[in-house]
Design an enzyme around this catalytic site. Sequence first.
Site, PDB file in Angstrom:
ATOM      1  N   SER A 162       2.967   7.969  -9.278  1.00 18.73           N
ATOM      2  CA  SER A 162       1.941   7.188  -8.986  1.00 18.73           C
ATOM      3  C   SER A 162       1.838   6.664  -7.882  1.00 18.73           C
ATOM      4  O   SER A 162       2.592   5.753  -7.119  1.00 18.73           O
ATOM      5  CB  SER A 162       1.628   5.867  -9.980  1.00 18.73           C
TER       6      SER A 162
ATOM      7  N   ASP B 108      -2.455  -4.960  -9.583  1.00 14.37           N
ATOM      8  CA  ASP B 108      -3.749  -4.877  -9.186  1.00 14.37           C
ATOM      9  C   ASP B 108      -4.799  -5.497  -9.909  1.00 14.37           C
ATOM     10  O   ASP B 108      -5.914  -5.780  -9.438  1.00 14.37           O
ATOM     11  CB  ASP B 108      -3.873  -3.080  -8.906  1.00 14.37           C
TER      12      ASP B 108
ATOM     13  N   ARG C 289      -6.621  -4.515  -2.015  1.00 14.63           N
ATOM     14  CA  ARG C 289      -7.324  -4.959  -3.179  1.00 14.63           C
ATOM     15  C   ARG C 289      -8.397  -5.911  -3.080  1.00 14.63           C
ATOM     16  O   ARG C 289      -9.685  -5.666  -3.354  1.00 14.63           O
ATOM     17  CB  ARG C 289      -6.307  -5.322  -4.627  1.00 14.63           C
TER      18      ARG C 289
ATOM     19  N   ASP D  81      -8.485   9.753 -12.906  1.00 12.44           N
ATOM     20  CA  ASP D  81      -8.679   8.575 -13.805  1.00 12.44           C
ATOM     21  C   ASP D  81      -9.990   7.827 -13.460  1.00 12.44           C
ATOM     22  O   ASP D  81     -10.545   7.507 -14.554  1.00 12.44           O
ATOM     23  CB  ASP D  81      -7.351   7.728 -13.476  1.00 12.44           C
TER      24      ASP D  81
HETATM   25  N1  ARG Z   1       4.055  -2.668  -6.692  1.00 11.72           N
HETATM   26  C1  ARG Z   1       3.054  -2.687  -5.550  1.00 11.72           C
HETATM   27  C2  ARG Z   1       2.385  -4.076  -5.680  1.00 11.72           C
HETATM   28  O1  ARG Z   1       1.803  -4.564  -6.534  1.00 11.72           O
HETATM   29  C3  ARG Z   1       2.381  -1.446  -5.564  1.00 11.72           C
HETATM   30  C4  ARG Z   1       1.230  -1.403  -6.324  1.00 11.72           C
HETATM   31  C5  ARG Z   1       0.617   0.219  -6.102  1.00 11.72           C
HETATM   32  N2  ARG Z   1      -0.441   0.451  -7.168  1.00 11.72           N
HETATM   33  C6  ARG Z   1      -0.826   1.399  -7.806  1.00 11.72           C
HETATM   34  N3  ARG Z   1      -1.783   1.562  -8.788  1.00 11.72           N
HETATM   35  N4  ARG Z   1       0.297   2.641  -7.575  1.00 11.72           N
HETATM   36  O2  ARG Z   1       1.621  -4.254  -4.727  1.00 11.72           O
END
Ligand code: ARG
Length: 399
Positions: free
Chosen positions: A174, A123, A94, A14
Amino acid sequence: MKKKIVLAYSGGLDTSVLVRILSADYGYDVIACHVDVGEAKDPEQLRARALKAGAVALEVASAREEFARDFCLPALSANALYEGVYPLSAALSRPLIAKHLVAAARKHGAVAVAHGATGKGNDQVRFDLAVKGLAPDLAIVAPQRERNISRDEAIAYAQQHGIEIPATRKSPFSVDENLWGRSIEGGVLEDPAAAPPEEAFAWTKSWRDAPAEPRLLSIRFDGGVPVEVDEQGGTVAELIARAGAIAGEHGVGRIDLVEDRVVGIKSREVYECPAATALIAAHRDLERFTTLAMTLRVKAFLDQRFAELIYEGFWFSPLRGALQAFNAESEKSVTGTVTVQLFKGSLQVVGRTSPYGLYNHGLATYGREDRFDHRAAEGFIQLVGLQLGEWGRRAGKPA
Ligand code: ARG
């Protein structure tokens, strides 16, 4: 001359496609920036892939210890669990990634940063807010949010443009991984009624395969910071990794949560966070043992705000700094050793010792060595119940 942009680059399909889109469609010179928060990918392979996709440069930041020290430790001090359950593993990484994007942008004189987050997740909020908090002059470009590129479209685009498709077995999920935990989303997990299949997990054993004997694990803290795990020292990242390996072996740290995303969606999320689960349980216990009740009550409220703040992307905010300063003060006495018992997916604290322990056997015991002044309790109850007694006498009479 083309303007420069720094893209958060994982090395996967990606973000490789995004390199090309940002340079071909958006007209930027793309600097790919890979931040290692615990996955340890081969830098040469990353470089080859990024350049082949059309990047003009690759920056790699080895941020494992920085992540452990500056992000995991403050979260541990706050016993940070979003909605009481999720240790915030993805959320914590992040702002660190954003910090390195901004540093790379400054180094290369870029005018913008880019990320591959979608328009319906947390994110994107975290990347964007972190960049705003650190470098409000930088533009933020999120092609995936603008175009909603499907997996199949990404593969077709890669084939058309000669972009390498990583050979890694295509996971039906994912996945996001770092030292603090692993998150698994999508596929069959989108049915909140269905139990996660065993193949979703990589870091924790099923209780069925976990050892048949319980395992004791000791964790020693100094001022709230873990300094030994299983009676061995190490860097913060090493200690976290060791705690995770041992807890995971015993099936500890699996989490299944229907959580509230920042954008209002309820989503079913599966995690395995063996290190965070074990360390937070031990830390919280030692804190209770060594901290005044009045402090614990205020801290419980602040800890919840800390977790929400991190989840919602406000790492680079004055409130996060202020909460951390509170914790730095309250943590001074959180020194000692906690023993947890791991057994087939369960974790229990079974003992704690501390030079600052507020437990006094003479006060607590029902045995002969009792030093508590029982008669003082009578006067205490008299005063604490004064108003209630008045109310009972006048208004509170039964009809
Ligand atoms: N739901 C979790 C969070 O908001 C995990 C996010 C994971 N991100 C991903 N791009 N798979 O922190």
